[in-house]
Scaffold this active site. Structure first.
Site, short mmCIF file in Angstrom:
data_model
loop_
_atom_site.label_atom_id
_atom_site.label_comp_id
_atom_site.label_asym_id
_atom_site.label_seq_id
_atom_site.Cartn_x
_atom_site.Cartn_y
_atom_site.Cartn_z
N GLU A 197 0.84 -1.21 0.00
CA GLU A 197 0.00 0.00 0.00
C GLU A 197 0.87 1.26 0.00
OE1 GLU A 197 -3.26 -0.18 2.83
OE2 GLU A 197 -4.15 -1.84 1.72
N TYR B 228 -11.52 -4.27 0.11
CA TYR B 228 -12.26 -4.86 1.23
C TYR B 228 -13.76 -4.64 1.05
CZ TYR B 228 -7.97 -5.60 3.90
OH TYR B 228 -6.74 -6.06 4.34
N GLU C 241 -4.97 -8.61 -0.50
CA GLU C 241 -5.81 -8.28 0.66
C GLU C 241 -7.25 -8.15 0.18
OE1 GLU C 241 -4.54 -5.23 3.40
OE2 GLU C 241 -2.43 -5.71 3.06
O1 AHR Z 1 -5.38 -5.99 6.71
C1 AHR Z 1 -5.33 -4.85 7.49
C2 AHR Z 1 -4.63 -3.69 6.81
O2 AHR Z 1 -5.38 -3.27 5.72
C3 AHR Z 1 -3.28 -3.96 6.22
O3 AHR Z 1 -2.25 -3.87 7.14
C4 AHR Z 1 -3.15 -2.88 5.20
O4 AHR Z 1 -2.31 -3.25 4.13
C5 AHR Z 1 -4.58 -2.61 4.78
O5 AHR Z 1 -4.87 -1.28 4.77
#
Ligand code: AHR
Length: 495
Positions: free
Chosen positions: A174, A240, A297
Site C-alpha cells: 500500500e 475490502y 488483501e
Molecule cells: O489488513 C489490514 C490492513 O489493511 C493492512 O495492514 C493494510 O495493508 C490494509 O490497509
C-alpha cells in the site's frame, strides 16, 4: 424464476491457480501472537512455539501460500530485529496496530517454520516505506543464498544452514497509503530500483510483486504497468467489503439490519468490476497476461467487537462472511487467466478470519468452512459456465441471486460450487451438464447455510454454522435439478 445454468464440461478454460486460496497473516492484534505463536514454554500445546490446534485446522484447508509480515506492518518492519536468540531481540512499538509492544519473537525463522509445517509457499512483503534497498537485498540474501556470504553465514550462526526457497516477494505494501503515501510515478521508480537488488540466488527464482492499487485507482495500475510492468511478475490490488463507511462506521459483524446484508453482497460482487477494469489496463501493456493480478488483501471489514482494542481489528464471522467468501471465489476463478494469487485478510483473529482463539480455545468460522469445501478447486481445470439467473431485489436495487463456478479435477470429477445470496428466498436451478453424460456415476453434495442472517460460531456454541450433507439435488442423464435454500453455499461433486 427457474435459474438456468449450462456447465460445459468439455470446454476447459485453463488451470485455477491454487494460490487463489492464499492467506495473509500480519503482526496485527492477535493474529501472529496468541493466534499462531504462543512460544515454546506455553501451556497451550505447540510445535516449537506454534500452536497445534491452529496448525491442524489450517493444514486441513490446504493453504497454498501465506503472506507475511504485513500489511502496513511490513513497511515498518526491520527483519534483523527478528532473528537471533529471542531473549535478545529488540522490543519495539507496533505503531500501526494498537501501539502495543512487539517483542520480535516471531521472525524470519519462525515464519519459515510455519510455512514448512503448513507445506505452503512463503510470500514475504519487504519494507520500502521506511527501509533501505540494502536491508531488502540482505533479507533475500539471508533467506536464499546457498554458500558463503555475510548473510548466509549469519543465517547459519542462527541455526539454519540450508537456504530456504522463497518464491514470492512483495516490494512494499500500500505504497499509496501506509506504505509511504507515494504518488504512482514515485513508487514506480522506487519499485524499479528496489527490485533490482531482489536477487535470484542459485535455483531460487523470485516472483516479484509490485504494490498495486487501492480499490478503483485505475491510474495507479496504468502508471505502474507503463513504467515498471516489464520488471514485475505480479501487481497487487486491495479491496475490502465494507457495508458502511470506513472512517465513520463500517457496520457490525453480527448485529446488522437486513439492508446491510444486501449492501454487503452488492459490495462483494463489485470485485468483478474491479478485476475487469484493472485487468483491461494490464492487458494494454501485457496482452499475454504474463503479469499476475495478485489480490493480496480482500475480505470483510466491520467495526471491531465491542470491548476489544480498536487497533486489533477483531471481528466475529457469520454466514454472511461465508457468502462473501464464496462470491469472491467464483469471481476469482472466472478471472483465473489474470488472477494468479489472492490472500484473504487475515488468517487468525483479525478481520475475516478462518479461526478465532480465546486462550487455549479455538473455533472455526463459517469462512473457514468455505475454504475447506472449495479446496477441490485448487489447481483444477476451470470449466465454461453459462448462467441465466434471476435477481435478488432489495428496495429498488438488484443483484444476481445465484453465483456459480465449476471445475474438473485430475481424476475427471466435476465440482460445481453455487451460492444463493438472497437471505429470504430459495433458488431453483436447472443445470444442464454438457460433455460428461457417460461418466456420471455419482452425485454428492455439501451445504453451508443458517436460519438467521447473523448465525455464527462461538466458543460456547462452536457448531452453529457447519457444513452438512446436501440432499436437494437430483440428476438424470445430463439434467441436474437443485434447490438452494436462502443464504447458502453448496458444493456438488459429480463423479
Ligand atoms: O489488513 C489490514 C490492513 O489493511 C493492512 O495492514 C493494510 O495493508 C490494509 O490497509
Amino acid at each position: 424464476m427457474k435459474n438456468s445454468i449450462v456447465i460445459n464440461a468439455d470446454v476447459e478454460k485453463g488451470t485455477i491457480n491454487r494460490n487463489i486460496y492464499g492467506h495473509f497473516a500480519e503482526h496485527l492484534g492477535r493474529c501472529i501472537y496468541e493466534g499462531i505463536w504462543v512460544g515454546e514454554d506455553s501451556p497451550i500445546p505447540n510445535t516449537k512455539g506454534i500452536r497445534n490446534d491452529v496448525l491442524e485446522a489450517l493444514k486441513q484447508i490446504n493453504i497454498p501460500v501465506l503472506r507475511w509480515p504485513g500489511g502496513c506492518f511490513a513497511d515498518e518492519y526491520h527483519w534483523k530485529d527478528g532473528i537471533g536468540p529471542r531473549s535478545e531481540r529488540k522490543r519495539m512499538v507496533n505503531t500501526h496496530w494498537g501501539g502495543v509492544v512487539e517483542n520480535n519473537h516471531f521472525g524470519t525463522h519462525e515464519f519459515m517454520l510455519l510455512c514448512e509445517l503448513l507445506d505452503c509457499e512463503p510470500y514475504i512483503c519487504g519494507n520500502v516505506g521506511s527501509g533501505t534497498v540494502q536491508e531488502m537485498s540482505e533479507w533475500v540474501e539471508y533467506m536464499t543464498f546457498d554458500g558463503e556470504s555475510p548473510m548466509a553465514n549469519w543465517r547459519g550462526e542462527n541455526g539454519r544452514q540450508e537456504p530456504w526457497n522463497v518464491k514470492y516477494f512483495g516490494v512494499g505494501n500500500e505504497n499509496w497509503g501506509c506504505g509511504g503515501n507515494m504518488r504512482p510515478e514515485y513508487y514506480a521508480d522506487l519499485y524499479r530500483r528496489y527490485q533490482t537488488y531482489v536477487r535470484n540466488y542459485g535455483d531460487n527464482k523470485i516472483y516479484k510483486i509490485a504494490g498495486g492499487a487501492n480499490v478503483d485507482d485505475y491510474n495507479w495500475t496504468e502508471v505502474l504497468m507503463r513504467e515498471a510492468g516489464r520488471l514485475m511478475d505480479g501487481l497487487s490490488l486491495h479491496y475490502y467489503t465494507i457495508p458502511g463507511e470506513f472512517w465513520t462506521g463500517k457496520g457490525s459483524a453480527t448485529n446488522f439490519p437486513e439492508d446491510e446484508w444486501f449492501i454487503t453482497m452488492q459490495k462483494a460482487l463489485h470485485m468483478d468490476e474491479l478485476i475487469t477494469k484493472h485487468g483491461t489496463i494490464m492487458d494494454k501493456y501485457d496482452p499475454e497476461k504474463r503479469v499476475g493480478m495478485i489480490i493480496d488483501e480482500w475480505g470483510t471489514w466491520f467495526d471491531v467487537e465491542q470491548g476489544t482494542n480498536p487497533g486489533f481489528l477483531y471481528q466475529q464471522n457469520t454466514i454472511r462472511d461465508a457468502l462473501v467468501a464464496a462470491v469472491h471465489f467464483h469471481i476469482f476463478q472466472k478471472h483465473s487467466d489474470r488472477v494468479q494469487m489472492t490472500n484473504i485478510a487475515q488468517t487468525v483473529n483479525v478481520l475475516q478470519a478462518m479461526v478465532l482463539t480465546e486462550g487455549d480455545k479455538m473455533i472455526l468460522t463459517p469462512t473457514y468452512h468455505v475454504f475447506d469445501m472449495y479446496k477441490v478447486h485448487q489447481d483444477a481445470t476451470l470449466l465454461s459456465v453459462d448462467a441465466t439467473v434471476g435477481s435478488y431485489k432489495y428496495n429498488d436495487q438488484e443483484v444476481p441471486q445465484v453465483t456459480v463456478s465449476a471445475s474438473k479435477d485430475k481424476d475427471g470429477k466435476v465440482n460445481i460450487s453455487l451460492c444463493n445470496i438472497d437471505h429470504k428466498e430459495s433458488a431453483s436451478l436447472s443445470i444442464q451438464l454438457r460433455g460428461i453424460a457417460e461418466q456420471i456415476s455419482s452425485l454428492t453434495g455439501t451445504i453451508l447455510t443458517a436460519d438467521t442472517i447473523d448465525a455464527h460460531n462461538t466458543f460456547e456454541q462452536p457448531e452453529v454454522v457447519i457444513p452438512t450433507e446436501f440432499t436437494q439435488a437430483s440428476i438424470e442423464n445430463e439434467q441436474l435439478d437443485v434447490t438452494l435454500p436462502p443464504m447458502s453455499v453448496v458444493l456438488l461433486t459429480i463423479g
